[in-house]
Scaffold this active site. Structure first.
Site, PDB file in Angstrom:
ATOM      1  N   THR A 188      -0.298   4.482   1.855  1.00 34.40           N
ATOM      2  CA  THR A 188      -0.734   5.563   2.565  1.00 34.40           C
ATOM      3  C   THR A 188      -0.072   4.989   3.877  1.00 34.40           C
ATOM      4  O   THR A 188      -0.619   3.612   4.287  1.00 34.40           O
ATOM      5  CB  THR A 188      -2.468   6.003   2.509  1.00 34.40           C
ATOM      6  OG1 THR A 188      -2.544   6.446   1.332  1.00 34.40           O
ATOM      7  CG2 THR A 188      -2.208   7.063   3.517  1.00 34.40           C
TER       8      THR A 188
ATOM      9  N   GLU B   3      -8.798  12.428   8.094  1.00 37.48           N
ATOM     10  CA  GLU B   3      -9.428  12.989   8.147  1.00 37.48           C
ATOM     11  C   GLU B   3      -8.680  14.187   8.947  1.00 37.48           C
ATOM     12  O   GLU B   3     -10.072  15.540   9.523  1.00 37.48           O
ATOM     13  CB  GLU B   3     -10.993  12.592   8.942  1.00 37.48           C
ATOM     14  CG  GLU B   3     -11.503  11.753   7.749  1.00 37.48           C
ATOM     15  CD  GLU B   3     -13.148  10.818   8.573  1.00 37.48           C
ATOM     16  OE1 GLU B   3     -13.330  10.751  10.176  1.00 37.48           O
ATOM     17  OE2 GLU B   3     -14.447  10.770   7.714  1.00 37.48           O
TER      18      GLU B   3
ATOM     19  N   GLY C 158      -5.434   3.247  -3.154  1.00 39.00           N
ATOM     20  CA  GLY C 158      -6.544   3.964  -3.698  1.00 39.00           C
ATOM     21  C   GLY C 158      -6.785   4.821  -4.562  1.00 39.00           C
ATOM     22  O   GLY C 158      -7.476   5.247  -4.397  1.00 39.00           O
ATOM     23  N   ASP C 159      -5.010   5.086  -4.110  1.00 34.64           N
ATOM     24  CA  ASP C 159      -5.086   7.071  -4.005  1.00 34.64           C
ATOM     25  C   ASP C 159      -5.297   7.579  -6.176  1.00 34.64           C
ATOM     26  O   ASP C 159      -5.837   5.753  -7.277  1.00 34.64           O
ATOM     27  CB  ASP C 159      -4.108   7.361  -4.156  1.00 34.64           C
ATOM     28  CG  ASP C 159      -4.130   8.361  -2.913  1.00 34.64           C
ATOM     29  OD1 ASP C 159      -5.158   8.372  -2.236  1.00 34.64           O
ATOM     30  OD2 ASP C 159      -2.524   8.524  -1.618  1.00 34.64           O
TER      31      ASP C 159
ATOM     32  N   LYS D 200     -18.191  13.364   1.186  1.00 31.01           N
ATOM     33  CA  LYS D 200     -16.450  13.341   0.182  1.00 31.01           C
ATOM     34  C   LYS D 200     -15.937  12.088  -0.356  1.00 31.01           C
ATOM     35  O   LYS D 200     -16.330  10.943   0.436  1.00 31.01           O
ATOM     36  CB  LYS D 200     -15.383  13.911   1.464  1.00 31.01           C
ATOM     37  CG  LYS D 200     -15.225  13.293   2.300  1.00 31.01           C
ATOM     38  CD  LYS D 200     -13.745  13.779   3.732  1.00 31.01           C
ATOM     39  CE  LYS D 200     -13.589  12.372   4.449  1.00 31.01           C
ATOM     40  NZ  LYS D 200     -15.080  12.500   5.506  1.00 31.01           N
TER      41      LYS D 200
ATOM     42  N   ASP E  77       0.730  -0.805  -0.005  1.00 26.52           N
ATOM     43  CA  ASP E  77      -0.379   0.027  -0.415  1.00 26.52           C
ATOM     44  C   ASP E  77       0.851   1.346   0.248  1.00 26.52           C
ATOM     45  O   ASP E  77       2.191   1.541   0.350  1.00 26.52           O
ATOM     46  CB  ASP E  77      -1.227   0.351   1.424  1.00 26.52           C
ATOM     47  CG  ASP E  77      -1.645   1.200   0.681  1.00 26.52           C
ATOM     48  OD1 ASP E  77      -2.199   1.595  -0.181  1.00 26.52           O
ATOM     49  OD2 ASP E  77      -2.628   1.071   1.932  1.00 26.52           O
TER      50      ASP E  77
ATOM     51  N   ARG F 241      -2.649  14.171  -2.948  1.00 22.27           N
ATOM     52  CA  ARG F 241      -3.909  13.200  -2.910  1.00 22.27           C
ATOM     53  C   ARG F 241      -5.185  13.770  -2.876  1.00 22.27           C
ATOM     54  O   ARG F 241      -5.185  14.968  -1.502  1.00 22.27           O
ATOM     55  CB  ARG F 241      -3.947  12.077  -1.555  1.00 22.27           C
ATOM     56  CG  ARG F 241      -5.091  11.014  -1.724  1.00 22.27           C
ATOM     57  CD  ARG F 241      -4.901  10.587   0.017  1.00 22.27           C
ATOM     58  NE  ARG F 241      -6.153   9.389   0.289  1.00 22.27           N
ATOM     59  CZ  ARG F 241      -6.334   8.025   0.987  1.00 22.27           C
ATOM     60  NH1 ARG F 241      -5.797   8.911   2.277  1.00 22.27           N
ATOM     61  NH2 ARG F 241      -7.723   7.581   0.781  1.00 22.27           N
TER      62      ARG F 241
ATOM     63  N   ASP G 179      -4.261  -3.371   5.922  1.00 21.77           N
ATOM     64  CA  ASP G 179      -4.303  -3.457   7.059  1.00 21.77           C
ATOM     65  C   ASP G 179      -5.915  -2.780   7.570  1.00 21.77           C
ATOM     66  O   ASP G 179      -6.640  -2.925   8.995  1.00 21.77           O
ATOM     67  CB  ASP G 179      -4.447  -1.464   7.192  1.00 21.77           C
ATOM     68  CG  ASP G 179      -5.144  -0.474   6.334  1.00 21.77           C
ATOM     69  OD1 ASP G 179      -5.206  -0.830   5.075  1.00 21.77           O
ATOM     70  OD2 ASP G 179      -4.334   0.598   6.094  1.00 21.77           O
TER      71      ASP G 179
END
Length: 1003
Positions: free
Chosen positions: A316, A419, A583-584, A474, A314, A519, A666
Site C-alpha cells: 500500500t 479511512e 497486511g492485505d 472495522k 510493502d 483490499r 513506515d
C-alpha cells in the site's frame, strides 16, 4: 615532507613548486570539501523529523525546525513530538519520556486536566514534551515552546560540552585499576587520534578503505625513493635527492579522499532530486556494490563472496498509489453496492452509485455489474427504508478518524488513506461523520486504535438523543468474522446466529472481492451496556471486540502505480529479487503482485510445493520453525496478513540463505525489521519518525520506483569511484614505471639522466589528477548499468578487471613515454646524454631537454585522454552509444555530456604550451626545451595510445560476450529467466482412464 627536503638541500625552485601545489590543493580541497559538507548538511536537514501542522484548514507536513509557537499539531503513534505542546485532545495517548524524566514506562496523557505552574515535567499529564516518542494513540494540541525553550532544550543547554574522545580505563569491580590499564587506555586513545588523522577509522567503509590504500601507497613511495637513491649509489647530489622525492610523490594518489567525498556528496544531492534521502552513505555504497542475484553469479562464473540482493516491499502506497477508493460494499441481507469511475477520489459527489441484489461470489470476477442490477440510483433512493445499509454506514463513518469536507477550492481530506476512502464512501450517502456527530449527537466515549497484531480498530460512541451506546469495529475480515456471533441474513429483519456455513460464505465473498485486487475490510457493531470508564485502559478490549454483529464487507481499490511494473521488471533485469510483505488479504496481494510482475503470470508450470511457498499468509509462515523455513524450496515472494515479527523472520531467513536484504517500512512496528535489514528504507510521507530514525534511506514520495533510483544511483556512484580510482592508480603506475626504468639512462659520470624532471612530475600530478578525476565523479550512468554482473562487496572497487586494467594502461603509457624519450634521444638524436643535464641547460644537453619535453607532453596527454577512455570501462571511446547512427561523430557529442570533465581536460591540454615555450619557465623550472619536429612523435604516440587502449577494450568485450553467450545458452524472455527456479518441468496431464481418473506424467 617533500617540501622540507627540497628547501633543506637548497632546491628552491622544486621546493617552491611543491609548496604551490600543496597550497593549491589545500585551497581547492578546502572549498570543495566545504561545499560538500554544506550539501551534506542540507541533505541531513531533509531527513530530520517532521510534524503534521494544521495550517489554513489543512494538514501540512513541515520540518520540526519550522514549527512555531501557536501552531496546532496533530500527533499519532510513532511520531516524535516536535515541541512542547499543550494537548487539546488525547485518545489513548501515551508517550515515552525516558529521555526527559528517566521513567521507563510510557506516560498516559490527559488533555482535560490542569496543573499548578510549579508542577514538575513528569507530572504534567496535559503536555507532550519535545523529543518524546509517541507509543500509543493520537492527540492534537497547541505548541507553546520550541527549540532551546523546551524542557529538553534546557537540559541540552546544560550539556553543551562535547563528549570525550578518550578511551575509558578498565577497572576492577571495586573501581581500582592497575597502572598498565592506564597505559592501555592512553595507547588506545593515541591510536584513535592517529587513526582519525589518517582517516582510517572515520567515514564510510569505502572512505576508510581508500585511506588505508593511501597509507599503503605512501609505503610504496618510500620504497621507490630508496630505489632511486640506490640506483645512483646513494649519491648526495641534490638533483638525485629531489628526483627520489618526486618519484615517491608519483606513487601517492593526489586528492583521492577529497574526490571521493565530493563524488558522494554530489551523488546524495542528486538522489534528493530522485526522491531519495540517504541518511547513511554506507548503505548507498552497499546498494551500489551488489548488482546481481545468485543465478547471475553462476552465469558469470565468478567466485564471489558478496550477498545477492532482495528487496522486501510493502504494497500500500509503495507499489500502489496509496489513493484508495471504495469501489464495492457487500451487505449480506441487502446485496452489493458499487461506485462508478471517478476522476477525483476525494469527491463523494463524483462516481455513480449502483446496486445489485446478488453477492460478489455470484457475479463476474472482473465486473459485478450484471443484468439483474437496477439502473443508476441516487443515495436517497438507496437509503429509503434500508436499515441494514444505514447500520453499515454508521460503522463506516463513525469507526473512522478521517475528515472529509468541502472547501472553496474543492474537497479536502485529512487522515489515513484507508479511512479517507471509507469516509468518502459514507459521504456519498450523506452519512459523513461530521454531520452525524452534529445532527445525531454522537459523543465519543472510548477508542481502541488499530494494532498490527489485533488487526482491528474500535470505538465506543454514545447517542446523545437516545442515550444508547454503540461499539463500531472495522478490520481484517478474518479477525472481524472471528469476533462476530450474529449477522443479518435474508430479509435482514432480525439478527441470526453466525454458523460455520455463514462464516464460510463471508470468507468466500471476501475472496471474490480480493481476486479483483480489492483490499477488503470487515465491518461490525453491537450495543454496549457497560458503564463509561475513566480511561480507555480500564476497558477489556477483548470483551469489547467480541460478540459483534457482522454488518458487511467493503472493498477498496488501490491501483498499482503506473511505474511499479516497469520498476519491478528493471529490478529483475538487475538481478534483484522483489518480495511483497503486506497486511492485505492473500487474494488482494496475489492480484497486485501478478499485475506488477512480482509473481509469474503463468503459474501452471509451477510445481505444487513451490506454488504453495510462493504466496503464503503470515500465519502459515510464522507456524514454521527456522528449520522448516530453510527446507522450503524457495522463500515466499508474497506474504499476506504480514505482522512485524513475520518481517523480522523473513529477513533472518534471507540472511541464512546468504542474501542481501533491503526492507521498506513506515510504522513504529517496522523499526525492528528496518534495523535488522542490511538497508532499511523508510517512507517519507506515510512513515513515522521512529521508522525514519531506524532507516538508512528515506523515500520522499513513498514510491517503489524510487528504490530503483537509489540502486541505480548507488551503482553510478560506485562506477564513477572505480573510474577515477583506476585513472589515478594507472597514472601512478605509468609515472613510477617511467621514472624507475628511466634510471637506466646514465651519463658519463654514472648518474642517471632523468626522462622527467621533478617539476614536470609535480605538474603532471597537479594537472591530470584533481580536476579530471572530479569530472569522472560527476559522470552519468552508462546505459547497461542495471544489467551488470555482480561486484563483490568485500573486493570493493578493486575487482580483477580493474586491477588488470590498472596494470595494462599503466604499463602501456609507461612504454610509450620511454619510447618517445628513446626515439628523440637515440633514434633521431645523437644519443649524447652529456653531463649535468638534470641540473641546467647547455648546448650539449639540448637533445636531452627536447627528449624530456616530448616525454612530458606524451605523459600529460595520455593521462588526460585516459580520463575520457574511463567514461566507459568496456565500450569504445568512439562508440559509447551502441544504438547511435552517428558512426564517426558520436564521440564528439559524448564528450560534451560532461562539461566539467571536458573543460578539465581542455585546460590540462592547453596549459602545457606555456610550460614549453615561455623562456626561463621551460629551461630553468621544468628542465626541458620547446619542441618542433618532435610533435610528430607526440601525435604518432597519441594515436598508438588510443589504439592500444581500444584494442584492450575490444578484447574485453569479446571475452565477456563469449562468456555470457556460453553461460546463458541462448536468449529467453525475462520472466523465464527471473522465475526459472520457480518453474517446474513437472506438468499435470489429466487423462481419462477406465475408472475416469487421471494420472501424472513427467515431461
Amino acid at each position: 615532507m617533500a617540501m622540507a627536503v627540497s628547501f633543506g638541500i637548497a632546491s628552491y625552485i622544486e621546493g617552491g613548486v611543491i609548496a604551490a601545489v600543496i597550497i593549491l590543493n589545500i585551497i581547492v580541497g578546502f572549498f570543495q570539501e566545504f561545499n560538500a559538507e554544506k550539501t551534506m548538511d542540507s541533505l541531513r536537514s531533509l531527513s530530520s523529523p517532521t510534524a503534521s501542522a494544521v495550517r489554513d484548514g489543512k494538514n501540512d507536513v513541515v520540518p520540526t525546525a519550522e514549527i512555531v509557537p501557536g501552531d496546532m499539531v496533530e500527533l499519532k503513534m510513532g511520531d516524535t513530538v516536535p515541541a512542547d505542546i499543550r494537548l487539546l485532545e488525547a485518545v489513548n495517548f501515551e508517550t515515552d519520556e525516558a529521555l526527559l524524566t528517566g521513567e521507563s514506562l510510557p506516560v498516559q496523557k490527559n488533555a482535560d486536566v490542569t496543573f499548578d505552574t510549579n508542577t514538575g515535567p513528569g507530572d504534567r499529564l496535559n503536555i507532550a514534551f519535545s523529543s518524546s516518542t509517541i507509543t500509543r494513540g493520537r492527540a492534537r494540541g497547541i505548541v507553546f515552546a520550541t527549540g532551546m525553550m523546551t524542557e529538553i532544550g534546557s537540559i541540552a543547554a546544560a550539556l553543551r560540552a562535547q563528549g570525550k574522545r578518550t578511551r575509558p580505563v578498565k577497572r576492577k569491580a571495586d573501581g581500582s585499576a592497575r597502572p598498565h590499564r592506564y597505559a592501555q587506555a592512553w595507547g588506545l586513545t593515541a591510536g584513535d587520534f592517529v587513526g582519525r588523522f589518517l582517516g582510517v577509522n572515520v567515514g564510510t567503509p569505502l572512505q576508510k578503505k581508500l585511506s588505508k590504500l593511501a597509507i599503503l601507497l605512501f609505503g610504496v613511495a618510500v620504497v621507490c625513493a630508496i630505489i632511486v637513491l640506490a640506483a645512483n649509489s646513494f649519491s648526495n647530489n641534490n638533483e638525485v635527492i629531489i628526483y627520489a622525492v618526486a618519484t615517491g610523490l608519483s606513487m601517492i594518489p593526489a586528492c583521492l579522499v577529497v574526490v571521493l567525498t565530493i563524488t558522494m556528496a554530489a551523488g546524495t544531492k542528486r538522489m534528493v532530486q530522485r526522491h531519495v534521502i540517504v541518511r547513511k552513505l554506507d548503505s548507498l555504497e552497499a546498494l551500489g556494490a551488489v548488482t546481481g542475484n545468485a543465478r547471475a553469479c553462476k552465469q558469470y562464473e565468478l567466485q564471489l563472496t558478496e550477498i545477492p540482493p532482495d528487496i522486501c516491499s510493502d504494497k500500500t502506497g509503495t507499489l500502489t498509489q496509496g489513493k484508495m477508493v471504495a469501489k464495492k460494499a457487500w451487505i449480506p441481507s441487502a446485496g452489493t453496492y458499487s461506485v462508478g469511475t471517478s476522476t477525483d477520489p476525494f469527491n463523494p459527489t463524483m462516481g455513480a452509485l449502483s446496486h445489485v441484489r446478488c453477492a460478489p461470489i455470484n457475479t463476474g470476477k472482473d465486473d459485478m455489474v450484471s443484468d439483474n442490477q437496477t439502473s443508476e440510483q441516487s443515495f436517497e433512493t438507496l437509503l429509503a427504508g434500508n436499515t441494514r445499509l444505514k447500520a453499515f454506514l454508521n460503522v463506516a463513518s463513525l469507526a473512522n478518524l478521517a475528515h472529509v469536507h468541502e472547501a472553496k477550492d474543492g474537497w479536502k481530506v485529512r487522515g489515513d488513506p484507508t479511512e479517507i476512502a471509507i469516509q468518502v464512501f459514507a459521504s456519498r450517502f450523506n452519512w459523513n461523520r461530521e454531520r452525524l456527530v452534529k445532527e445525531e449527537s454522537w459523543i465519543h466515549v472510548a477508542e481502541f486504535s488499530f494494532d498490527s497484531d489485533v488487526k482491528k480498530m474500535s470505538v465506543i460512541l454514545e447517542n446523545g438523543a437516545s442515550g444508547k451506546k454503540m461499539i463500531f469495529t472495522k478490520g481484517a475480515v478474518e479477525r472481524i468474522v472471528g469476533s462476530c456471533d450474529f449477522l443479518y441474513a435474508d430479509d435482514g429483519s432480525e439478527a441470526v446466529g453466525m454458523t460455520l456455513e455463514s462464516r464460510k460464505d463471508i470468507l468466500d465473498n471476501m475472496e471474490a472481492l480480493a481476486s479483483q485486487g480489492l483490499r477488503v475490510l470487515g465491518l461490525a457493531s453491537k450495543e454496549y451496556f457497560g458503564e463509561k470508564k475513566a480511561s480507555e485502559t480500564d476497558y477489556d478490549r477483548e470483551d469489547i471486540e467480541s460478540g459483534l454483529t457482522f454488518q458487511g464487507l467493503i472493498g477498496l481499490y488501490d491501483p498499482p502505480r503506473v511505474e511499479s511494473a516497469g520498476a519491478v521488471k528493471q529490478c529483475h533485469k538487475a538481478g534483484i529479487e522483489v518480495h511483497m510483505l503486506t497486511g492485505d488479504h492473500p487474494g488482494t496481494a496475489r492480484a497486485i503482485a501478478s499485475q506488477v510482475g512480482i509473481i509469474p503470470s503463468d503459474t501452471k508450470a509451477v510445481a505444487r510445493d513451490v506454488a504453495d511457498a510462493m504466496v503464503m499468509t503470515a500465519s502459515s509462515f510464522d507456524q514454521l520453525s527456522d528449520e522448516d523455513i530453510d527446507r522450503l524450496p524457495v522463500l515466499p515472494l508474497v506474504i499476506a496478513r504480514c505482522s512485524p515479527i513475520t518481517k523480522v523472520r523473513m529477513i533472518e531467513a534471507l540472511h541464512r540463505r546468504k542474501r542481501f536484504v533491503a526492507m521498506t517500512g513506515d510504522g513504529v512496528n517496522d523499526s525492528p525489521s528496518l534495523k535488522r535489514a542490511d538497508v532499511g528504507i523508510a517512507m517519507g510521507q506515510a512513515g513515522s519518525d521512529v521508522a525514519k530514525d531506524a532507516s538508512d534511506i528515506v523515500l520522499t514520495d513513498d514510491n517503489f520506483a524510487s528504490i530503483l533510483n537509489a540502486v541505480e544511483e548507488g551503482r553510478r556512484m560506485f562506477d564513477n569511484i572505480q573510474k577515477f580510482v583506476l585513472h589515478l592508480l594507472s597514472e601512478n603506475i605509468a609515472q613510477a614505471s617511467t621514472l624507475l626504468i628511466g634510471l637506466a639512462f646514465k651519463d658519463s659520470t654514472g648518474l642517471s639522466v632523468f626522462p622527467l624532471a621533478p617539476v614536470e612530475i609535480l605538474w603532471v600530478i597537479m594537472i591530470t589528477s584533481g580536476m579530471p578525476d572530479m569530472g569522472l565523479g560527476f559522470e552519468r550512468a552508462t546505459s547497461d548499468i542495471m544489467i551488470r554482473p555482480p561486484v563483490a562487496l568485500k573486493k570493493g572497487v578493486f575487482t580483477l578487471e580493474v586491477m588488470l586494467d590498472m596494470l595494462v594502461y599503466g604499463i602501456w603509457m609507461s612504454a610509450l613515454c620511454l619510447a618517445s624519450f628513446a626515439l628523440v634521444m637515440f633514434g633521431f638524436g645523437d644519443g649524447n646524454l652529456a653531463e649535468g643535464c638534470n641540473d641546467r641547460y647547455s648546448a650539449d644537453c639540448d637533445t636531452v631537454f627536447r627528449a624530456r619535453a616530448t616525454t612530458f607532453v606524451c605523459l600529460t596527454w595520455f593521462a588526460l585522454f585516459e580520463a575520457w577512455e574511463m567514461v566507459d570501462m568496456r565500450r569504445s571511446f568512439f562508440r559509447m552509444q551502441p544504438g547511435s547512427t552517428r558512426y564517426f561523430t558520436q564521440w564528439m557529442l559524448d564528450i560534451w555530456q560532461n562539461p566539467f570533465l571536458f573543460w578539465a581536460i581542455v585546460a590540462g591540454f592547453v596549459t602545457i604550451f606555456p610550460t614549453l615555450y615561455v623562456p626561463v619557465i621551460n629551461r630553468v623550472v621544468f628542465k626541458h626545451e620547446g619542441i618542433t619536429w618532435e610533435w610528430v612523435v607526440v601525435l604518432v604516440e597519441g594515436i598508438m595510445f588510443f589504439a592500444g587502449v581500444e584494442a584492450w577494450k575490444w578484447g574485453k568485450r569479446i571475452f565477456f560476450r563469449r562468456r555470457e553467450r556460453r553461460n546463458l545458452g541462448g536468449r529467453r524472455d525475462l520472466e523465464s529467466k527471473v522465475f526459472e527456479k520457480y518453474l517446474s518441468t513437472e506438468r499435470q496431464i489429466s487423462e481419462e482412464d477406465g475408472d475416469g481418473g487421471s494420472r501424472d506424467e513427467k515431461v
